[in-house]
Write a protein that holds these residues in place. Structure first.
Motif, PDB file in Angstrom:
ATOM      1  N   TRP A  84     -27.347  19.234  38.789  1.00 42.71           N
ATOM      2  CA  TRP A  84     -27.278  17.966  38.063  1.00 42.71           C
ATOM      3  C   TRP A  84     -28.526  17.130  38.303  1.00 42.71           C
ATOM      4  CZ3 TRP A  84     -23.905  18.996  34.727  1.00 42.71           C
ATOM      5  CH2 TRP A  84     -22.709  19.636  35.045  1.00 42.71           C
ATOM      6  N   ARG A  92     -35.956  -0.105  29.614  1.00 46.05           N
ATOM      7  CA  ARG A  92     -34.784  -0.600  28.907  1.00 46.05           C
ATOM      8  C   ARG A  92     -33.797  -1.328  29.816  1.00 46.05           C
ATOM      9  NH1 ARG A  92     -35.108   1.264  24.067  1.00 46.05           N
ATOM     10  NH2 ARG A  92     -35.851   3.363  24.243  1.00 46.05           N
ATOM     11  N   THR A 258     -27.318  -0.901  27.647  1.00 48.40           N
ATOM     12  CA  THR A 258     -28.560  -0.626  26.934  1.00 48.40           C
ATOM     13  C   THR A 258     -28.818   0.871  26.810  1.00 48.40           C
ATOM     14  OG1 THR A 258     -29.797  -0.744  28.989  1.00 48.40           O
ATOM     15  CG2 THR A 258     -29.641  -2.755  27.707  1.00 48.40           C
ATOM     16  N   GLY A 259     -27.939   1.695  27.342  1.00 47.52           N
ATOM     17  CA  GLY A 259     -28.149   3.138  27.257  1.00 47.52           C
ATOM     18  C   GLY A 259     -29.358   3.603  28.031  1.00 47.52           C
ATOM     19  N   LYS A 262     -29.209   8.293  31.758  1.00 43.31           N
ATOM     20  CA  LYS A 262     -29.041   9.601  31.128  1.00 43.31           C
ATOM     21  C   LYS A 262     -28.666  10.614  32.189  1.00 43.31           C
ATOM     22  CE  LYS A 262     -30.102   7.803  27.418  1.00 43.31           C
ATOM     23  NZ  LYS A 262     -28.980   7.559  26.535  1.00 43.31           N
ATOM     24  N   PHE A 263     -27.945  11.645  31.778  1.00 41.79           N
ATOM     25  CA  PHE A 263     -27.459  12.600  32.753  1.00 41.79           C
ATOM     26  C   PHE A 263     -27.433  13.987  32.136  1.00 41.79           C
ATOM     27  CE2 PHE A 263     -24.158  14.882  35.043  1.00 41.79           C
ATOM     28  CZ  PHE A 263     -24.537  14.624  36.340  1.00 41.79           C
ATOM     29  N   GLU A 272     -30.124  16.766  28.002  1.00 37.58           N
ATOM     30  CA  GLU A 272     -30.866  15.517  27.813  1.00 37.58           C
ATOM     31  C   GLU A 272     -31.902  15.317  28.908  1.00 37.58           C
ATOM     32  OE1 GLU A 272     -27.684  12.641  27.529  1.00 37.58           O
ATOM     33  OE2 GLU A 272     -26.805  13.863  25.975  1.00 37.58           O
ATOM     34  N   TYR A 275     -35.016  17.269  28.257  1.00 38.72           N
ATOM     35  CA  TYR A 275     -35.789  16.631  27.177  1.00 38.72           C
ATOM     36  C   TYR A 275     -36.655  15.522  27.762  1.00 38.72           C
ATOM     37  CZ  TYR A 275     -36.608  14.366  22.628  1.00 38.72           C
ATOM     38  OH  TYR A 275     -37.177  13.818  21.521  1.00 38.72           O
ATOM     39  N   ILE A 276     -36.057  14.725  28.665  1.00 36.33           N
ATOM     40  CA  ILE A 276     -36.792  13.609  29.265  1.00 36.33           C
ATOM     41  C   ILE A 276     -37.953  14.122  30.111  1.00 36.33           C
ATOM     42  CG2 ILE A 276     -36.588  11.782  30.994  1.00 36.33           C
ATOM     43  CD1 ILE A 276     -33.677  11.456  29.961  1.00 36.33           C
ATOM     44  N   LYS A 280     -41.259  12.778  28.420  1.00 36.86           N
ATOM     45  CA  LYS A 280     -41.500  11.390  28.801  1.00 36.86           C
ATOM     46  C   LYS A 280     -42.352  11.332  30.072  1.00 36.86           C
ATOM     47  CE  LYS A 280     -38.664   9.753  25.668  1.00 36.86           C
ATOM     48  NZ  LYS A 280     -39.138   8.986  24.545  1.00 36.86           N
ATOM     49  N   GLU A 300     -40.479   4.468  28.213  1.00 37.36           N
ATOM     50  CA  GLU A 300     -40.662   4.759  26.791  1.00 37.36           C
ATOM     51  C   GLU A 300     -42.144   5.051  26.562  1.00 37.36           C
ATOM     52  OE1 GLU A 300     -40.125   5.574  23.109  1.00 37.36           O
ATOM     53  OE2 GLU A 300     -38.446   5.107  24.406  1.00 37.36           O
TER      54      GLU A 300
ATOM     55  N   ILE B 123     -31.516  10.600  23.886  1.00 34.16           N
ATOM     56  CA  ILE B 123     -32.289   9.848  24.875  1.00 34.16           C
ATOM     57  C   ILE B 123     -32.269   8.361  24.551  1.00 34.16           C
ATOM     58  CG2 ILE B 123     -34.512   9.636  26.015  1.00 34.16           C
ATOM     59  CD1 ILE B 123     -32.986  12.327  26.310  1.00 34.16           C
ATOM     60  N   GLY B 125     -30.375   5.275  22.884  1.00 33.15           N
ATOM     61  CA  GLY B 125     -28.980   5.069  22.539  1.00 33.15           C
ATOM     62  C   GLY B 125     -28.053   5.559  23.620  1.00 33.15           C
TER      63      GLY B 125
END
Lengths: 301, 172
Positions: A84, A92, A258-259, A262-263, A272, A275-276, A280, A300, B123, B125
């Motif tokens: 994990w 954000r 605000t979202g 991520k996990f 996800e 992807y980050i 990023k 971001e 990512i 949202g």
């Protein structure tokens, strides 16, 4: 008396009598049978399935008496092919502390006369990110976000090379195959070496008997995660082990307005978190001390 | 026509149907979004608008929708750039395609392409529920967090700070 020479036979006889006396202390002394059983309970990793079941039913009975709710204590093991990882977007996060309280709610933390938090939101001056020494986590403005500040939530970083596990003298804390560092609260002796060893202040200690109201209890628990703790047990974030092993997002991810949180599974190329990491600008806190944390902060870009 | 040919045609029609159904089901499952955040009782819009004449002129709304303030490139935008003039229960893409409010992310994505790319990957949202397995999952639409007419986030009141070692307020 002192001069008397013991024969080997006598020595062994005396020794075995002493050992027997020592072993029978829990049974003969003032403690009850239940306390004696707790005292002789095995380490979680050494228990057989049968013994785990016994411990679970004993705990469920005890929680039923204490909180008046039927608990479901899971001992679900790590899923295969999982490691994990967590992502948090700093551009954000608004520092509203919703995650701090949702976490305490989900994980049955002590509530009053000291509420224990597993997440600490640091406030830093913008452009001053690296100086964690200048951070503030008692900030109380009227509204957030404030101009000129950024917020950096810190919780257990689930290091792949965890200093807390190395510090524990009795193996009461260890790393599971899916990368989560867990504590067996029944095995913990409360020496707090792990708290001293953790460079992220990710662990907290129950200095007094935890205070958890009956109507705020979360009965869906995991043995190594959010079951109600006792006095003198060290506790920490487990990425909501009771949720993620069922494929659900942790409580802090679900509450974040605000979202930013991520996990995902680091071994799954479609997740996800992968992807980050691939797209990023990510960094980990205190990478230089080689803890190999699995908590990725990103911006971001 | 021989029997073999007939059977072949029937079988291929049946297979096509099955494929079509599964395809549309998969498309619906791609983004399992909750119901859009309408003000209560406001949808369907056509219940009022069907009997009204369309006025395309940009103006201040005085009778209805007075609570809507426009802070979203308001100098160059007007209601009917996104809401369809003829069918008020639909939104309108640049190419004229009408979409449901449950697909509003497609409309937002027409301008905010990079954010849309991240949103589709989960990512940007927020997603809740299950990320793996068969459990229920929910992906919030852009409009659940950002008011489409006024997308900037408003300030919020923070939760109280943690206990200070010198603080006695929690001790009862």
């Amino acid at each position: 008396m002192i001069d008397k020479n013991f024969t080997r036979r006598e020595f062994i006889r005396n020794l075995s009598v002493t050992a027997l006396a020592g072993l029978s202390v829990p049974f003969l002394s003032s403690c009850t049978k239940e306390e004696a059983e707790d005292f002789l309970q095995k380490h979680f990793l050494e228990m057989t399935e049968e013994e785990k079941k016994q411990v679970i039913s004993k705990l469920e009975q005890r929680y039923l008496e204490k909180y008046g709710r039927k608990f479901q204590i899971s001992t679900k093991e790590a899923l295969p092919e999982t490691l994990w990882g967590y992502g948090l977007e700093l551009s954000r996060c608004i520092g509203c502390r919703r995650c701090v309280y949702a976490c305490a709610q989900e994980n049955n933390n002590s509530r009053y006369a000291r509420m224990l938090h597993w997440i600490r939101v640091l406030r830093l001056k913008r452009g001053n990110l690296i100086n964690l020494e200048n951070s503030e986590h008692y900030y109380t403005p009227e509204t957030v976000p404030e101009k000129g500040f950024i917020y950096l939530p810190v919780q257990c970083q689930q290091c792949q090379n965890p200093p807390c596990v190395k510090a524990c003298p009795i193996h009461a804390t260890w790393q599971e195959p899916d990368g989560i560092v867990v504590v067996d609260y029944n095995w913990c002796i409360g020496c707090r070496y792990c708290i001293a060893a953790c460079p992220y202040k990710g662990r907290v200690f129950n200095w007094s008997e935890p205070n958890l109201p009956k109507d705020e209890v979360n009965p869906d628990v995991h043995y190594l995660g959010n079951r109600p703790r006792m006095k003198c047990a060290v506790e920490k974030c487990t990425f909501c082990i009771q949720r993620v092993r069922q494929g659900r997002y942790p409580a802090c991810v679900e509450i974040c307005p605000t979202g930013s949180r991520k996990f995902g599974n680091l071994l799954d190329p479609k997740s996800e978190i992968r992807y980050i990491i691939e797209r990023k600008r990510v960094f980990r806190l205190r990478e230089d001390i080689n803890t190999e944390s699995k908590f990725y902060y990103f911006f971001e870009s | 026509m021989t029997w073999a040919k007939r059977i072949y045609i029937i079988a291929s029609v049946f297979l096509l149907g099955v494929l079509g159904v599964t395809h549309s089901w998969a498309a619906a499952q791609e983004f399992p979004v909750p119901p859009p955040p309408f003000t209560e009782g406001i949808f369907p819009c056509s219940q009022c608008h069907a009997s009204m004449e369309t006025n395309r002129k940009k103006r201040e709304l005085k009778e209805e929708h007075t609570k809507i303030t426009m802070h979203h490139a308001e100098t160059m935008r007007w209601c009917l750039d996104c809401h369809d003039a003829k069918n008020r229960d639909k939104l309108r893409l640049f190419n004229g395609e009408l979409i449901n409010f449950t697909e509003s992310h497609r409309l937002c994505g027409e301008c905010h392409g990079n954010l849309y790319r991240d949103w589709r990957a989960g990512i940007h949202g927020k997603r809740t529920g299950s990320f793996a397995g068969t459990g229920k999952r929910t992906y919030l639409l852009c409009a659940h967090c950002h008011d489409p007419h006024e997308p900037k986030f408003k300030k919020v009141i923070p939760e109280p700070p943690p206990f200070r070692p010198t603080d006695r307020r929690e001790l009862k």
